[in-house]
Design a protein around this motif. Structure first.
Motif, PDB file in Angstrom:
ATOM      1  N   ILE A 111      41.108  75.387 -10.482  1.00 55.27           N
ATOM      2  CA  ILE A 111      40.526  76.730 -10.607  1.00 55.27           C
ATOM      3  C   ILE A 111      40.237  77.325  -9.235  1.00 55.27           C
ATOM      4  O   ILE A 111      40.594  78.477  -8.964  1.00 55.27           O
ATOM      5  CB  ILE A 111      39.286  76.701 -11.517  1.00 55.27           C
ATOM      6  CG1 ILE A 111      39.762  76.422 -12.949  1.00 55.27           C
ATOM      7  CG2 ILE A 111      38.505  78.007 -11.424  1.00 55.27           C
ATOM      8  CD1 ILE A 111      38.685  76.190 -13.949  1.00 55.27           C
ATOM      9  N   ASN A 112      39.634  76.554  -8.341  1.00 54.14           N
ATOM     10  CA  ASN A 112      39.381  77.058  -6.992  1.00 54.14           C
ATOM     11  C   ASN A 112      40.686  77.357  -6.260  1.00 54.14           C
ATOM     12  O   ASN A 112      40.774  78.328  -5.503  1.00 54.14           O
ATOM     13  CB  ASN A 112      38.540  76.068  -6.190  1.00 54.14           C
ATOM     14  CG  ASN A 112      37.113  75.991  -6.681  1.00 54.14           C
ATOM     15  OD1 ASN A 112      36.626  76.877  -7.392  1.00 54.14           O
ATOM     16  ND2 ASN A 112      36.429  74.924  -6.333  1.00 54.14           N
ATOM     17  N   ASP A 113      41.712  76.536  -6.487  1.00 53.60           N
ATOM     18  CA  ASP A 113      43.008  76.744  -5.854  1.00 53.60           C
ATOM     19  C   ASP A 113      43.642  78.058  -6.320  1.00 53.60           C
ATOM     20  O   ASP A 113      44.103  78.852  -5.509  1.00 53.60           O
ATOM     21  CB  ASP A 113      43.921  75.556  -6.170  1.00 53.60           C
ATOM     22  CG  ASP A 113      45.146  75.498  -5.277  1.00 53.60           C
ATOM     23  OD1 ASP A 113      45.012  75.738  -4.055  1.00 53.60           O
ATOM     24  OD2 ASP A 113      46.229  75.191  -5.799  1.00 53.60           O
ATOM     25  N   VAL A 114      43.616  78.301  -7.621  1.00 50.72           N
ATOM     26  CA  VAL A 114      44.208  79.527  -8.167  1.00 50.72           C
ATOM     27  C   VAL A 114      43.414  80.755  -7.729  1.00 50.72           C
ATOM     28  O   VAL A 114      43.998  81.782  -7.359  1.00 50.72           O
ATOM     29  CB  VAL A 114      44.285  79.463  -9.711  1.00 50.72           C
ATOM     30  CG1 VAL A 114      44.701  80.796 -10.299  1.00 50.72           C
ATOM     31  CG2 VAL A 114      45.253  78.368 -10.154  1.00 50.72           C
ATOM     32  N   LEU A 115      42.101  80.649  -7.746  1.00 47.24           N
ATOM     33  CA  LEU A 115      41.253  81.794  -7.385  1.00 47.24           C
ATOM     34  C   LEU A 115      41.176  82.015  -5.880  1.00 47.24           C
ATOM     35  O   LEU A 115      40.682  83.051  -5.431  1.00 47.24           O
ATOM     36  CB  LEU A 115      39.845  81.619  -7.966  1.00 47.24           C
ATOM     37  CG  LEU A 115      39.754  81.596  -9.487  1.00 47.24           C
ATOM     38  CD1 LEU A 115      38.314  81.348  -9.926  1.00 47.24           C
ATOM     39  CD2 LEU A 115      40.304  82.868 -10.097  1.00 47.24           C
ATOM     40  N   GLY A 116      41.637  81.043  -5.105  1.00 49.77           N
ATOM     41  CA  GLY A 116      41.617  81.182  -3.655  1.00 49.77           C
ATOM     42  C   GLY A 116      40.231  81.095  -3.060  1.00 49.77           C
ATOM     43  O   GLY A 116      39.968  81.694  -2.017  1.00 49.77           O
ATOM     44  N   GLY A 121      44.739  76.274   0.439  1.00 46.33           N
ATOM     45  CA  GLY A 121      45.127  75.831  -0.890  1.00 46.33           C
ATOM     46  C   GLY A 121      45.257  74.322  -0.946  1.00 46.33           C
ATOM     47  O   GLY A 121      45.363  73.646   0.071  1.00 46.33           O
ATOM     48  N   ALA A 122      45.236  73.794  -2.147  1.00 49.83           N
ATOM     49  CA  ALA A 122      45.377  72.349  -2.339  1.00 49.83           C
ATOM     50  C   ALA A 122      46.778  71.912  -1.929  1.00 49.83           C
ATOM     51  O   ALA A 122      47.771  72.484  -2.381  1.00 49.83           O
ATOM     52  CB  ALA A 122      45.105  71.993  -3.795  1.00 49.83           C
ATOM     53  N   LYS A 123      46.851  70.918  -1.056  1.00 50.38           N
ATOM     54  CA  LYS A 123      48.140  70.447  -0.549  1.00 50.38           C
ATOM     55  C   LYS A 123      48.931  69.788  -1.669  1.00 50.38           C
ATOM     56  O   LYS A 123      48.397  69.051  -2.484  1.00 50.38           O
ATOM     57  CB  LYS A 123      47.938  69.463   0.595  1.00 50.38           C
ATOM     58  CG  LYS A 123      47.402  70.125   1.841  1.00 50.38           C
ATOM     59  CD  LYS A 123      47.257  69.138   2.975  1.00 50.38           C
ATOM     60  CE  LYS A 123      46.691  69.871   4.182  1.00 50.38           C
ATOM     61  NZ  LYS A 123      46.495  68.987   5.306  1.00 50.38           N
TER      62      LYS A 123
END
Length: 170
Positions: A111-116, A121-123
């Protein structure tokens, strides 16, 4: 078991699933009266290992779409992204397209990755993130929110069901 006992058991399970879905709705941010709501979860056994995904999509008029499937091999984040992709694809198959879509998952990483909301971003998840972002852009009003794992029971159940049915051909 007799056929009658099997039928009673199936009716009881369906009633329990409907009850759990209603409880999940009451605990969530409700949005508007025409909102569709979706929950997603992915599992990896072990991590990394065999992936199972689960998703539940509920419509404002009682529509119910469930996803429970094996999703290859990978990490738990791969599984979570696959489950999010699956619930978005299920929502895109709805006609007419949902006016409002509220999505919930228990993976803060995804969720944090998609929302930025993280600086980077997640490697290793760039391709999955790009796929999800492209799907999200097809909706006019969509939100993605984290919820604690204990409040994501239906999606978790569906992902675990997928893992339990996993075969070597998957």
């Amino acid at each position: 078991m007799t056929a009658e006992a099997d039928a009673r058991k199936a009716r009881k399970e369906a009633k329990m699933q409907a009850h759990r879905a209603q409880l999940a709705l009451r605990r969530q941010d409700h949005g508007g009266p025409q909102a569709w709501r979706g929950w997603f979860d992915g599992s990896a056994h072990p991590n990394p290992g065999k992936l199972g995904i689960g998703a539940l999509l509920l419509g404002p008029d009682g529509e119910r779409i469930e996803v429970s499937q094996a999703a290859g091999h990978g990490s738990s984040s791969d599984a979570e992204y696959a489950a999010l992709t699956a619930v978005l694809q299920a929502a895109l198959s709805v006609r007419p397209l949902p006016v409002q879509l509220l999505l919930y998952g228990d993976s803060q990483v995804v969720i944090n990755d998609v929302l930025g909301t993280t600086p980077q971003g997640a490697k290793g998840l760039e391709t999955q993130r790009a796929t999800v972002v492209a799907l999200l852009e097809q909706f006019n009003d969509v939100s993605l929110r984290w919820l604690p794992r204990h409040r994501n029971g239906e999606a978790d159940r569906l992902s675990q069901l997928a893992i339990s049915g996993w075969t070597e051909e998957d």
